[in-house]
Design an enzyme around this catalytic site. Sequence first.
Site, PDB file in Angstrom:
ATOM      1  CG  ASP A  67      -2.193  -0.179   1.016  1.00 25.75           C
ATOM      2  OD1 ASP A  67      -2.823  -0.567  -0.023  1.00 25.75           O
ATOM      3  OD2 ASP A  67      -3.130   0.412   1.922  1.00 25.75           O
ATOM      4  CE1 TYR A  69       5.929   3.762   4.073  1.00 24.57           C
ATOM      5  CE2 TYR A  69       6.542   5.028   2.359  1.00 24.57           C
ATOM      6  CZ  TYR A  69       6.941   3.907   3.320  1.00 24.57           C
ATOM      7  OH  TYR A  69       7.841   3.490   3.415  1.00 24.57           O
ATOM      8  CG  PHE A  80       9.629  -0.250   0.818  1.00 19.36           C
ATOM      9  CD1 PHE A  80       9.309  -0.414   1.969  1.00 19.36           C
ATOM     10  CD2 PHE A  80       9.475  -1.309  -0.136  1.00 19.36           C
ATOM     11  CE1 PHE A  80       8.801  -1.834   2.335  1.00 19.36           C
ATOM     12  CE2 PHE A  80       9.344  -2.440  -0.173  1.00 19.36           C
ATOM     13  CZ  PHE A  80       8.585  -2.880   1.356  1.00 19.36           C
ATOM     14  CG  HIS A 189       7.408  -6.076   5.227  1.00 12.61           C
ATOM     15  ND1 HIS A 189       7.649  -4.992   5.832  1.00 12.61           N
ATOM     16  CD2 HIS A 189       6.695  -6.014   4.244  1.00 12.61           C
ATOM     17  CE1 HIS A 189       7.108  -4.064   5.157  1.00 12.61           C
ATOM     18  NE2 HIS A 189       6.563  -4.535   3.973  1.00 12.61           N
TER      19      HIS A 189
END
Length: 229
Positions: A67, A69, A80, A189
């Site tokens: 997703d 931010y 990221f 992750h």
Amino acid sequence: MTTEALDPSWLKILQAEFGKEYMISLETFLQEEKQKGETIYPKCADVFNAFNYTPFDKVKVVILGQDPYHGVGQAHGLCFSVLKGVAIPPSLKNIYKELNNDLGLQIPNHGCLTEWADQGVLLLNATLTVRADKAGSHQNKGWEQFTDTVIQLLSKNKTGLVFLLWGNYAKAKASLIDASTHYILTAAHPSPFSANKGFMGCKHFSNANKLLAEQSLSAINWQITSQLL
């Protein structure tokens, strides 16, 4: 949803998707969100930035996120990554730590990853928009079908790509990739909740460069340049 600003190399292979029912439904949903006064991230001009920074013919490495931010000023279309001047998110801090451990690179003072994208690292989220302050709010509205198609088209039309799949959500996308013609590296992750369960020490960055070198392709310079304070 305008495709006018979409990089021509991507538009050529994705044009048909924009006329499909699921994308029309997604466009309707986004319009309804705006009509309700919801704030959507990233801003409209940045939604397709992953494609515009990394044209189809230049893709060498693919990093998959989930997703965008959902905080103010964070999302700008690259997974990221955050714009300069925005606090570096926890997962990215761990990515930088692993880069330091793996390649001895200096930890940057910002979180903007456009330098990677410019070199052929496709920084692709599965969902390309989100409602402000509501994580996952635009999931299952059509974006995943679109980005799954992107992965499948990359797998079908290119060879020797290095896919970095971090966390269970990204690992599930391995089924879309032909492992006989591409390289798939998986790890936990980089989130603080899981980074020490297999992300730290994975050496994905040096291994990706080794795989590129085996194909006589130029390595990725993973060092992000710090901005002047």
